[in-house]
Scaffold this active site. Structure first.
Site, PDB file in Angstrom:
ATOM      1  N   HIS A 143       0.816  -1.226   0.000  1.00 36.26           N
ATOM      2  CA  HIS A 143       0.000   0.000   0.000  1.00 36.26           C
ATOM      3  C   HIS A 143       0.848   1.274   0.000  1.00 36.26           C
ATOM      4  O   HIS A 143       0.608   2.205   0.779  1.00 36.26           O
ATOM      5  CB  HIS A 143      -0.951   0.006   1.186  1.00 36.26           C
ATOM      6  CG  HIS A 143      -1.999  -1.075   1.136  1.00 36.26           C
ATOM      7  ND1 HIS A 143      -2.470  -1.605  -0.044  1.00 36.26           N
ATOM      8  CD2 HIS A 143      -2.662  -1.724   2.131  1.00 36.26           C
ATOM      9  CE1 HIS A 143      -3.381  -2.519   0.218  1.00 36.26           C
ATOM     10  NE2 HIS A 143      -3.516  -2.622   1.517  1.00 36.26           N
ATOM     11  N   HIS A 214      -9.687   1.643   0.908  1.00 36.27           N
ATOM     12  CA  HIS A 214      -9.568   0.505   1.816  1.00 36.27           C
ATOM     13  C   HIS A 214     -10.649   0.519   2.896  1.00 36.27           C
ATOM     14  O   HIS A 214     -10.384   0.218   4.062  1.00 36.27           O
ATOM     15  CB  HIS A 214      -8.184   0.508   2.463  1.00 36.27           C
ATOM     16  CG  HIS A 214      -7.670  -0.840   2.850  1.00 36.27           C
ATOM     17  ND1 HIS A 214      -8.315  -1.662   3.743  1.00 36.27           N
ATOM     18  CD2 HIS A 214      -6.556  -1.508   2.467  1.00 36.27           C
ATOM     19  CE1 HIS A 214      -7.612  -2.772   3.907  1.00 36.27           C
ATOM     20  NE2 HIS A 214      -6.548  -2.712   3.123  1.00 36.27           N
ATOM     21  N   GLU A 352     -11.585  -4.225  -2.556  1.00 37.22           N
ATOM     22  CA  GLU A 352     -10.773  -3.161  -3.122  1.00 37.22           C
ATOM     23  C   GLU A 352     -10.602  -3.369  -4.627  1.00 37.22           C
ATOM     24  O   GLU A 352     -10.025  -4.362  -5.063  1.00 37.22           O
ATOM     25  CB  GLU A 352      -9.397  -3.138  -2.453  1.00 37.22           C
ATOM     26  CG  GLU A 352      -9.442  -2.990  -0.942  1.00 37.22           C
ATOM     27  CD  GLU A 352      -8.175  -3.513  -0.285  1.00 37.22           C
ATOM     28  OE1 GLU A 352      -7.123  -2.857  -0.414  1.00 37.22           O
ATOM     29  OE2 GLU A 352      -8.226  -4.591   0.331  1.00 37.22           O
TER      30      GLU A 352
END
Length: 388
Positions: A143, A214, A352
């Site tokens: 991420h 998220h 996601e």
């Protein structure tokens, strides 16, 4: 979740500045005992790294209301009506800004970038030049690495009640990524009861980009207990298997005959503990990318999630080729939701939309490179209805 919620929750609610609390003992897994706790702007008003943080409300005329902070572009709460017309908060979150600065809650509701999901060993190459990212997930970068967008204070503009526009300039070298990346993310509460997320970005140097959100969902309501009885249908005939560090092998594996076949609506918990499946062992449950059946660049219904108690249905539409389904396998009760109930194991899930994980290191995966003069543009919509 089996523990009993006592009247002492009212004291906790006052401590954190909640606007409502429980006054009687009820089990946390009974959705009718869970009240919506409205986030308060005063608990999100502060300055971080010299930039003002606040809480914004985005809503439509049908009652859909999203609470979003420009700290990390996070969805703090998302309220819709259940099958009985009861207001239900389907996105779990925290009551105060301070709680979001805790590393244990770093991804809750946040915008993710510069590259969502994992990059093997934090390494990639653009035009023959190798780049090394920070590794923050075992041997890999996750991420965006240590300097991900979940900790960014975005510039915010609200042109009307149904729209919030967040902007950010990710400078060349930030997180060890090349190029000054100018990003705009627009949240819109649509007339047909959706929360629409539109992402655009441009760069002055060739780079890689894979943005997503998220948010953690529980369609029975925040703090209502397990998500294992939710029904999930994913429009995907294949998935991308991973190694023990959750990096894709490069294979596009058929889901037919495996616990990953969600082409028909299936309870999430029905096969999640299949001891004979190596992929479930690696992910400690579902934490995998599904190869969507849609055409590249065209809006497509990626999946449908249904709350078993609330009757709330969430259809996810996207132009992205992949969908990461994460079943809350690492939630452990270390922090509290807005209503004071702990974020226990598998009490929320993520869906996601994305390009595939580790895409720069797999030639058979769609590229996430962005060159100067080109515009990164992607859209995802989370649309809500009810099943009586």
């Amino acid at each position: 979740m089996k523990k009993t919620i006592l009247t002492t929750l009212c004291l906790s609610a006052l401590t954190f500045g909640f606007t409502s609390c429980h006054s009687s003992a009820k089990k946390a897994d009974q959705s009718d005992s869970i009240k919506v706790v409205t986030p308060e702007k005063k608990n999100f008003t502060d300055t971080i790294n010299g930039k003002a943080v606040s809480l914004y409300t985005v809503k439509n005329k049908s009652g859909l209301t999203a609470y979003i902070t420009n700290y990390g572009g996070r969805i703090v709460g998302l309220v819709v009506s259940d099958k009985n017309g009861k207001a239900t908060d389907v996105v779990v979150g925290h009551a105060t800004l301070k709680e979001y600065t805790n590393p244990l809650a770093q991804y809750y509701g946040a915008l993710i970038g510069r590259v969502g999901n994992r990059i093997a060993k934090g390494q990639f190459t653009v035009d023959g030049k190798a780049y090394q990212l920070d590794t923050n997930d075992g041997p890999n970068s996750l991420h965006g690495g240590k300097a991900g967008y979940q900790d960014v204070v975005w510039d915010a503009a609200q042109p009307n009640d149904s729209t919030l526009v967040l902007s950010y300039l990710s400078k060349d070298g930030e997180g060890h990524y090349p190029g000054n990346l100018s990003i705009k993310v627009t949240y819109t509460a649509t007339a047909d009861n959706g929360l629409k997320m539109e992402y655009t970005a441009t760069t002055d140097k060739k780079t890689i980009v894979n943005l997503t959100n998220h948010a953690y969902y529980n369609l029975n309501g925040e703090g209502s207990g397990t998500i294992l009885d939710h029904l999930l249908q994913i429009n995907a005939d294949k998935m991308t298997p991973v190694d023990s560090t959750l990096i894709p092998t490069g294979e596009l594996a058929p889901v037919a005959g495996t616990p990953f076949d969600f082409n028909k609506a299936t309870a999430i918990g029905e096969r999640i503990n299949d001891k004979g499946n190596q992929q479930l062992k690696f992910g400690k449950g579902y934490d995998h990318n599904f190869v969507l059946n849609g055409k590249p660049g065209e809006i497509f219904k990626a999946c449908t999630l249904t709350g078993d108690k609330s009757g709330i249905v969430m259809d996810v539409y996207t132009v992205e080729p992949g969908l990461q389904f994460y079943a809350g396998n690492f939630m452990n009760g270390s922090s509290a939701f807005k209503n004071g109930i702990k974020d226990a194991y598998r009490t929320a899930l993520c869906l996601e939309t994305q390009h595939f994980p580790d895409a720069p290191n797999h030639k058979n995966f769609a590229s996430i490179e962005l060159a100067p003069g080109k515009v990164y543009n992607t859209t995802t919509i989370y649309k809500f209805s009810v099943k009586k």
